[in-house]
Enzyme design. Structure first.
Site, PDB file in Angstrom:
ATOM      1  N   GLU A 420       0.815  -1.211   0.000  1.00 31.53           N
ATOM      2  CA  GLU A 420       0.000   0.000   0.000  1.00 31.53           C
ATOM      3  C   GLU A 420       0.853   1.267   0.000  1.00 31.53           C
ATOM      4  O   GLU A 420       0.490   2.274  -0.614  1.00 31.53           O
ATOM      5  CB  GLU A 420      -0.959   0.003   1.183  1.00 31.53           C
ATOM      6  CG  GLU A 420      -2.108  -0.980   1.071  1.00 31.53           C
ATOM      7  CD  GLU A 420      -1.739  -2.401   1.465  1.00 31.53           C
ATOM      8  OE1 GLU A 420      -2.583  -3.300   1.304  1.00 31.53           O
ATOM      9  OE2 GLU A 420      -0.592  -2.605   1.939  1.00 31.53           O
ATOM     10  N   HIS A 489     -12.652  -5.351   6.913  1.00 31.94           N
ATOM     11  CA  HIS A 489     -13.150  -5.038   5.574  1.00 31.94           C
ATOM     12  C   HIS A 489     -14.368  -4.126   5.630  1.00 31.94           C
ATOM     13  O   HIS A 489     -15.168  -4.089   4.694  1.00 31.94           O
ATOM     14  CB  HIS A 489     -13.527  -6.330   4.818  1.00 31.94           C
ATOM     15  CG  HIS A 489     -12.370  -7.231   4.550  1.00 31.94           C
ATOM     16  ND1 HIS A 489     -11.855  -8.079   5.499  1.00 31.94           N
ATOM     17  CD2 HIS A 489     -11.608  -7.405   3.439  1.00 31.94           C
ATOM     18  CE1 HIS A 489     -10.831  -8.746   4.994  1.00 31.94           C
ATOM     19  NE2 HIS A 489     -10.659  -8.341   3.744  1.00 31.94           N
TER      20      HIS A 489
END
Length: 697
Positions: A420, A489
């Site tokens: 990321e 999530h």
């Protein structure tokens, strides 16, 4: 006459190191040394703003700077003033930054000495340099990835004789940073044309290499297959110049990554605020490796006269002294300069195009994004998309990039490793190379490793480079709770990102808005984060059907900072009304809840969180005198709470009730179990309860 000719012939060490190069190198080394000495002599003035100098590192730095070309890119870290002298910068220009002056060519007095950013036609290009050690590795590797992309796609002349090289300068202590490993990994994976120059003086600040490193940079780098390594004595200008010449020629020709590990002494303080005498016990040994006497002796052996060298040194000291006196008289920044260059101007200032063309059926929100990017990529060869799993096999875990790789090829749409930080930070370099990257963080929950790059490199580049290097990129982030995604999530993270100044933020609630905002983000020269709620992608949740919209035409575009009126309240003489200020899923909770209060609830969809449409917000609140700020995030310390505070301050005289905030429960994570998830999140029923309370207040 023959004797004089012989002496003249001697005045070079070999065919590479000519008289001209040696003379220039010695003069600049003396210049850098004189600058360090002058700064120390005048430390009561020069130490007002913290600085570090290249004393002890001059030889390796000059060996690099003297060989870089205007088409090259450079990342020079905070001890690299000799590199800057080598590429042609004047002491006066560096001193303007040292003293925080208005005409500082790098940042206009905004950042520290030797934090360059340069965009001149006759010098290597230097995007904004931060202070965070090692963080420059990712943006600079992103430049190399951009250079490679331009060559592979024919945007640049692949037949040019001297192809560009990207150089990333690092201190050995920074190699322990995890983000450096991400950069090395991508450099070897993609075979990028980059040189990592690592200067190893065996010190962090007060920590010595023996206590904090298991191996030096050369040993570490050999673990990255395909990263060729050279390890040299960086105090030896001759060896440094020859090695760098060889490596640069190889990179220009073979387009692959190298690392040069240069052992150097640190002969000055770590910085002006952390002085060497406080903790160093190796200064005597370090002085024996001083590059200054080494180059001087090599030049005498090559036939240079000591008197001539003394004259060069005297001239250098004189120049440094004169430039310092001139810099001291230079103008300081004006107060109004503070407010320049937080963002580069955007050409998108009004809504254009057709939002709902006739004869079309509504499209799910996720496809609106896909269609927008497809149109952009078809029109703009500099547009590319990358991230985890967005490539041809899957097209994104939400199929938001489906078919793009097949249509535009693996060079333009490709997978990255699970990195990321690299995904976000590389946009700095890609943008500097003239590209427009659209990147994706797979879930908002996984944006955290990338926040260092977003805060340190992406968001500050335009401001700290005095407007020279805005980062033009789009960062797509699927967000929010949907279908029992659980604690990793389902998160909402907009408050954290909204606290990073210098980044624009969109959070659309319909497909039409998503497409229009993606187009606006593409043509905006600044970094944009687009939050896309997973629960709205397919409108499968009851009550979210209106997220499915007719796809706007290709020219449709929405400027940032313009809210959408979802529904207006009627005007009553005998009933109270209220407004709901919200975004994302909140639009649909408010819409469903408002059905119980026919005509009495106005709903304003922010669409963008930065910039905010403050005019629309305040007008709606002042019209109805009651306000709910609705968010999916936990309310405490949130963006919504800050917005409620702003509304309370600016609408105080017209409010008939406290501004209410509705958000998730203030707990660390959203649980997996559906009962617990429902208890955690807002919903229409919870919102209706607060609406009732506020309308009855």
């Amino acid at each position: 006459m023959a004797s004089i000719a012989a002496d003249k012939k001697m005045r070079k060490i070999n065919s590479t190191l000519t008289e001209e190069i040696l003379t220039k190198a010695f003069r600049l080394l003396c210049t850098a040394k004189a600058m360090t000495e002058l700064y120390e002599k005048n430390k009561e003035v020069t130490a007002k703003y913290v600085h570090a100098t290249s004393r002890g590192h001059e030889a390796i730095q000059l060996a690099l700077g003297l060989q870089l070309l205007p088409q090259d890119y450079l990342s020079a870290y905070y001890r690299d003033d000799s590199i800057l002298l080598g590429i042609g910068m004047k002491p006066y220009e560096l001193m303007l930054q040292l003293l925080g002056k208005r005409d500082d060519p790098f940042s206009g007095g905004r950042t520290y000495y030797c934090h360059p950013s340069l965009k001149r036609d006759d010098m290597p290009k230097i995007p904004m340099q931060s202070s965070a050690t090692g963080m420059q590795a990712i943006p600079t590797t992103g430049i190399a990835m951009g250079v490679q992309y331009r060559e592979k796609t024919g945007m640049d002349d692949v037949n040019r004789k001297e192809k560009p090289v990207v150089v990333c300068s690092l201190g050995d202590a920074s190699i322990t940073e995890g983000e450096v490993a991400e950069a090395f990994q991508m450099a070897v994976l993609k075979k990028l044309p980059i040189l990592y120059l690592v200067q190893d003086n065996e010190w962090d600040i007060s920590a010595n290499a023996k206590e904090v490193r298991a191996q030096d940079a050369a040993e570490y780098a050999r673990g990255f297959k395909g990263l060729e390594v050279r390890s040299i004595n960086g105090s030896d200008f001759v060896k440094s110049y020859e090695t760098i010449k060889e490596v640069l020629e190889l990179i220009r020709k073979e387009r692959r990554p190298f690392l040069i590990h240069a052992r150097v002494p640190l002969l000055n303080h770590h910085t002006s605020g952390v002085r060497k005498e406080w903790y160093r016990d190796d200064l005597e040994e370090a002085m024996r490796r001083d590059p200054y006497p080494m180059l001087r002796n090599q030049m005498i052996a090559a036939g240079f006269d000591e008197k001539e060298l003394n004259e060069l040194e005297t001239e250098a000291k004189q120049t440094v002294s004169e430039h310092y006196a001139e810099a001291m008289k230079a103008e300081n920044p004006k107060p109004e300069d503070l407010f320049l260059h937080d963002f580069a101007p955007t050409p998108v200032t009004e809504e254009k195009g057709v939002r709902a063309p006739a004869g079309k059926e509504p499209t799910v929100m996720v496809d609106s994004a896909l269609f927008a990017i497809r149109e952009l990529m078809a029109k703009h060869p500099e547009c590319l998309l990358y991230g985890q799993d967005v490539g041809g096999r899957l097209g994104g875990v939400f199929r938001e990039a489906a078919t793009l790789a097949q249509q535009f090829g693996d060079n333009r749409v490709f997978n990255t490793p699970i990195m990321e930080a690299f995904i976000i930070g590389s946009t700095v370099g890609m943008s500097a190379a003239g590209l427009k990257p659209i990147v994706e963080v797979q879930f908002a929950d996984y944006i955290w490793p990338g926040l260092n790059q977003l805060f340190t490199e992406v968001s500050r580049s335009c401001y700290l480079s005095n407007g020279k290097w805005p980062v033009s990129c789009i960062i797509r982030v699927p967000i929010g709770a949907y279908g029992s995604g659980g604690p990793y999530h389902s998160s909402s993270v907009e408050s954290v990102v909204a606290n990073i100044r210098g980044v624009k933020i969109a959070y659309p609630s319909t497909g039409a808005d998503l497409k229009g905002l993606i187009k606006a983000a593409y043509y905006d020269p600044n970094p944009v984060v687009i939050f896309e709620h997973k629960g709205l992608y397919w409108s499968k949740i009851k009550g979210t059907e209106e997220a499915r919209t007719i796809e706007p035409d290709e020219d449709y575009i929405i400027p940032f900072g313009k809210a959408r009126m979802v529904q207006e309240a009627e005007t009553f003489t005998d009933k109270t009304t209220l407004t709901v200020i919200t975004y994302g899923m909140g639009v649909y909770w408010a819409r469903s809840a408002s059905k119980k209060f026919q005509g009495r609830v106005e709903i304003v969809d922010l669409r963008t969180l930065n910039p905010l449409d403050e005019e629309a917000i305040l007008a709606s609140v002042n019209k109805h005198n009651r306000c709910i700020v609705l968010t999916e995030e936990p309310g405490n310390n949130s963006f919504a709470q800050a917005l409620a505070g702003r509304i309370s301050e600016k609408c105080f005289a017209n409010l008939d009730a406290p501004v209410r905030i509705i958000g998730s429960e203030n707990l660390p994570a959203i649980p997996l179990n559906s009962v617990l998830e429902a208890t955690m999140l807002p919903n229409a029923e919870k919102v209706a309860v607060v609406m009732e309370e506020l309308l009855s207040y």
